[in-house]
Write a protein that holds these residues in place. Structure first.
Motif, PDB file in Angstrom:
ATOM      1  N   ILE A 217       0.860  -1.187   0.000  1.00 20.32           N
ATOM      2  CA  ILE A 217       0.000   0.000   0.000  1.00 20.32           C
ATOM      3  C   ILE A 217       0.898   1.239   0.000  1.00 20.32           C
ATOM      4  O   ILE A 217       1.640   1.483   0.954  1.00 20.32           O
ATOM      5  CB  ILE A 217      -0.921   0.012   1.230  1.00 20.32           C
ATOM      6  N   ALA A 218       0.837   2.006  -1.079  1.00 23.08           N
ATOM      7  CA  ALA A 218       1.673   3.204  -1.226  1.00 23.08           C
ATOM      8  C   ALA A 218       0.795   4.367  -1.686  1.00 23.08           C
ATOM      9  O   ALA A 218       0.933   4.877  -2.796  1.00 23.08           O
ATOM     10  CB  ALA A 218       2.801   2.935  -2.223  1.00 23.08           C
ATOM     11  N   TYR A 224      -5.518   8.436   3.212  1.00 26.29           N
ATOM     12  CA  TYR A 224      -5.356   7.503   4.331  1.00 26.29           C
ATOM     13  C   TYR A 224      -6.700   7.099   4.953  1.00 26.29           C
ATOM     14  O   TYR A 224      -6.757   6.127   5.692  1.00 26.29           O
ATOM     15  CB  TYR A 224      -4.426   8.108   5.390  1.00 26.29           C
ATOM     16  N   LEU A 227      -7.406   3.664   4.179  1.00 24.49           N
ATOM     17  CA  LEU A 227      -6.420   2.684   4.607  1.00 24.49           C
ATOM     18  C   LEU A 227      -7.049   1.497   5.325  1.00 24.49           C
ATOM     19  O   LEU A 227      -6.748   0.333   5.028  1.00 24.49           O
ATOM     20  CB  LEU A 227      -5.374   3.354   5.510  1.00 24.49           C
ATOM     21  N   VAL A 231      -6.824  -2.457   4.064  1.00 20.37           N
ATOM     22  CA  VAL A 231      -6.222  -3.497   4.903  1.00 20.37           C
ATOM     23  C   VAL A 231      -7.243  -4.601   5.194  1.00 20.37           C
ATOM     24  O   VAL A 231      -6.920  -5.797   5.135  1.00 20.37           O
ATOM     25  CB  VAL A 231      -5.678  -2.894   6.214  1.00 20.37           C
ATOM     26  N   ALA A 241      -0.718  -7.587   3.854  1.00 19.95           N
ATOM     27  CA  ALA A 241      -0.705  -6.180   3.420  1.00 19.95           C
ATOM     28  C   ALA A 241       0.387  -5.425   4.152  1.00 19.95           C
ATOM     29  O   ALA A 241       0.542  -5.568   5.368  1.00 19.95           O
ATOM     30  CB  ALA A 241      -2.060  -5.538   3.683  1.00 19.95           C
ATOM     31  N   GLU A 242       1.152  -4.616   3.419  1.00 20.93           N
ATOM     32  CA  GLU A 242       2.227  -3.818   4.009  1.00 20.93           C
ATOM     33  C   GLU A 242       2.126  -2.385   3.516  1.00 20.93           C
ATOM     34  O   GLU A 242       1.707  -2.145   2.379  1.00 20.93           O
ATOM     35  CB  GLU A 242       3.585  -4.427   3.655  1.00 20.93           C
ATOM     36  N   ILE A 243       2.526  -1.455   4.352  1.00 22.85           N
ATOM     37  CA  ILE A 243       2.346  -0.032   4.057  1.00 22.85           C
ATOM     38  C   ILE A 243       3.693   0.655   3.905  1.00 22.85           C
ATOM     39  O   ILE A 243       4.581   0.496   4.750  1.00 22.85           O
ATOM     40  CB  ILE A 243       1.545   0.662   5.179  1.00 22.85           C
ATOM     41  N   PRO A 245       4.781   4.265   4.240  1.00 21.13           N
ATOM     42  CA  PRO A 245       4.187   5.533   4.679  1.00 21.13           C
ATOM     43  C   PRO A 245       4.576   6.686   3.766  1.00 21.13           C
ATOM     44  O   PRO A 245       5.727   6.774   3.313  1.00 21.13           O
ATOM     45  CB  PRO A 245       4.753   5.717   6.092  1.00 21.13           C
ATOM     46  N   ASP A 246       3.622   7.544   3.488  1.00 19.36           N
ATOM     47  CA  ASP A 246       3.866   8.687   2.614  1.00 19.36           C
ATOM     48  C   ASP A 246       4.883   9.656   3.232  1.00 19.36           C
ATOM     49  O   ASP A 246       5.489  10.451   2.526  1.00 19.36           O
ATOM     50  CB  ASP A 246       2.542   9.412   2.331  1.00 19.36           C
TER      51      ASP A 246
END
Length: 467
Positions: A217-218, A224, A227, A231, A241-243, A245-246
């Motif tokens: 997740i980008a 967000y 988000l 998920v 699922a992996e994030i 972060p912005d």
């Protein structure tokens, strides 16, 4: 399936590590008791005693430390063997210390400590070679499009595209990008060779139709609020699922996470010397190097002291307030290289190339850096390290912190006699901003090998800005 594969791989690694430790035990025993390399043969415990102690204590201790130091975590993402090598060295050193302590507690003076030291060295060397070979084999397999993990990228912004480019440029990591999920207007379009498979609303149906191992997740921060929904969809389909972060640009290369109760706290800056083991290694190496340096250079220091006293009136040692670890002031020692001057003027004046305040002896000892030798005593007092960012006077610290971004980061470690900036030519009247870049790089990437490299370059590389 992924977890089962990882468990199987870990079981194989444990078996290989046990074999490596056994080989190291046998070889250590042979070197110690079948050769005269470490003293006369004879007068030792029988082999059966070493065999039983190895089975009951030595092998389990090594495997447990390998586990605690993360050597059985997936190493698909490791950039090089050096990442594992550091953990291998740490675990074997700690195993050696614990084994010696166990022998002391059970009162077994006849068990060879030299054998344990040999075991520490050999297991370190053999395990590093073992891990390097395994990494090479796995990378070769993955580079040939086998043993791949298929990933879906959720995002259609710069962050998502940057991640895709990195994955594509490093085929040895073994990731295959299946496509993107983004806004409706991007569906069907291509980014490079990867297609937008659908919109955010279609995520669940796309996961059902495809066999993805991971979802990355980008998405930008303004999205967000989606988000939790994204998920939940991934978890409903049983997909990891992996994030990304912005706000990643604010994080260090190796961010660390602390927990306060059930709340995670991300440290904005990674400082290796915050680690207790690294701190111990740094302190021990500082003391050892400082003592050796003082002994070796004592004739030079004696001659320098006499020359200074004959050359001009005033004290031999010049003490000046500098800002050190965590912004605390301390008195730094140097051989006096200038005529005695007004302390108020000295606080805010730089030394220039043809500075008239320098004595004839001072000119020489500054060019050769002999004037810095008394700082080894600062190292023994714990105020400085042999290697680290150079400390500055309070007046300049206050000036620089206003004008140079992140200037105070350098004070998160002890200042040094020499540093990464100095061996790269940034000493004396050179760019402060560039010097701070190197100082921050040192703070965030410290390792014992980096310290050794800087010390060698300090001794072998002449700095034209030393005056």
């Amino acid at each position: 399936m992924i977890r089962q594969n990882q468990k199987f791989l870990n079981a194989i690694l444990v078996l290989i590590d046990i074999c490596v430790v056994i080989v190291s035990i046998l070889l250590s025993h042979y070197i110690r008791f079948k050769t005269t390399l470490f003293g006369p043969i004879g007068g030792s415990l029988p082999f059966i005693s070493y065999f039983v102690f190895s089975i009951i204590v030595i092998i389990p201790v090594h495997i447990l430390f390998y586990y605690f130091f993360g050597l059985y975590k997936p190493f698909r993402n490791l950039e090089s063997i050096f990442s594992s090598a550091t953990s291998i060295l740490k675990s074997n050193i700690m195993a050696f210390v614990l084994l010696v302590a166990i022998l002391f507690v059970i009162d077994e003076p006849d068990f060879s400590r030299i054998f344990l030291l040999l075991l520490c060295v050999l297991t370190s060397v053999f395990t590093i070679i073992e891990r390097a070979l395994i990494m090479h084999v796995l990378r070769s397999i993955r580079s040939n499009n086998r043993n791949l993990k298929h990933i879906l990228i959720v995002g259609d912004n710069e962050l998502a595209f940057k991640f895709a480019n990195k994955i594509e440029s490093k085929s040895y990591l073994g990731y295959a990008i299946g496509g993107f999920i983004g806004r409706k207007e991007h569906v069907g379009q291509l980014h490079g060779k990867y297609k937008f498979l659908g919109s955010f609303d279609e995520l669940q149906s796309i996961l059902k139709k495809n066999n993805f191992d991971r979802v990355i997740i980008a998405i930008p921060m303004e999205y967000y609020y989606h988000l939790n929904e994204i998920v939940n969809v991934c978890e409903d389909e049983g997909i990891r699922a992996e994030i990304i972060p912005d706000y990643y640009r604010y994080l260090p290369a190796k961010p660390s996470v602390e927990m306060i109760d059930d709340l995670p706290i991300i440290n904005i800056r990674y400082v290796p010397l915050d680690n207790p083991f690294n701190k111990f290694v740094k302190k021990a190496s500082d003391i050892i190097v400082a003592l050796i340096a003082i002994i070796i250079t004592s004739p030079i220091m004696i001659v320098t002291a006499i020359a200074i006293k004959i050359n001009s009136p005033g004290p031999i040692i010049f003490k000046q307030e500098r800002i050190g670890y965590k912004g605390k002031p301390f008195m730094m020692y140097k051989f006096r290289s200038m005529y005695v001057q007004d302390p108020n003027e000295e606080k805010s004046q730089w030394t220039t190339k043809n500075d008239s305040r320098k004595t004839s002896v001072g000119e020489f000892i500054r060019k050769t850096s002999i004037d810095e030798l008394p700082q080894f005593f600062n190292v023994l007092k714990g105020e400085m390290s042999v290697v680290g960012p150079r400390p500055e006077r309070p007046f300049f610290v206050e000036e620089f912190r206003k004008d140079i971004p992140k200037y105070m980061v350098k004070h998160q470690v002890r200042p040094g006699l020499t540093g990464l900036a100095q061996v790269n030519g940034y000493r004396g009247n050179t760019s402060i901003a560039k010097r701070i870049e190197y100082d921050i790089q040192y703070v965030e990437t410290w390792s014992l090998s980096l310290d050794i490299k800087i010390m060698i370059l300090t001794c072998t590389r002449r700095n034209p800005n030393a005056y």
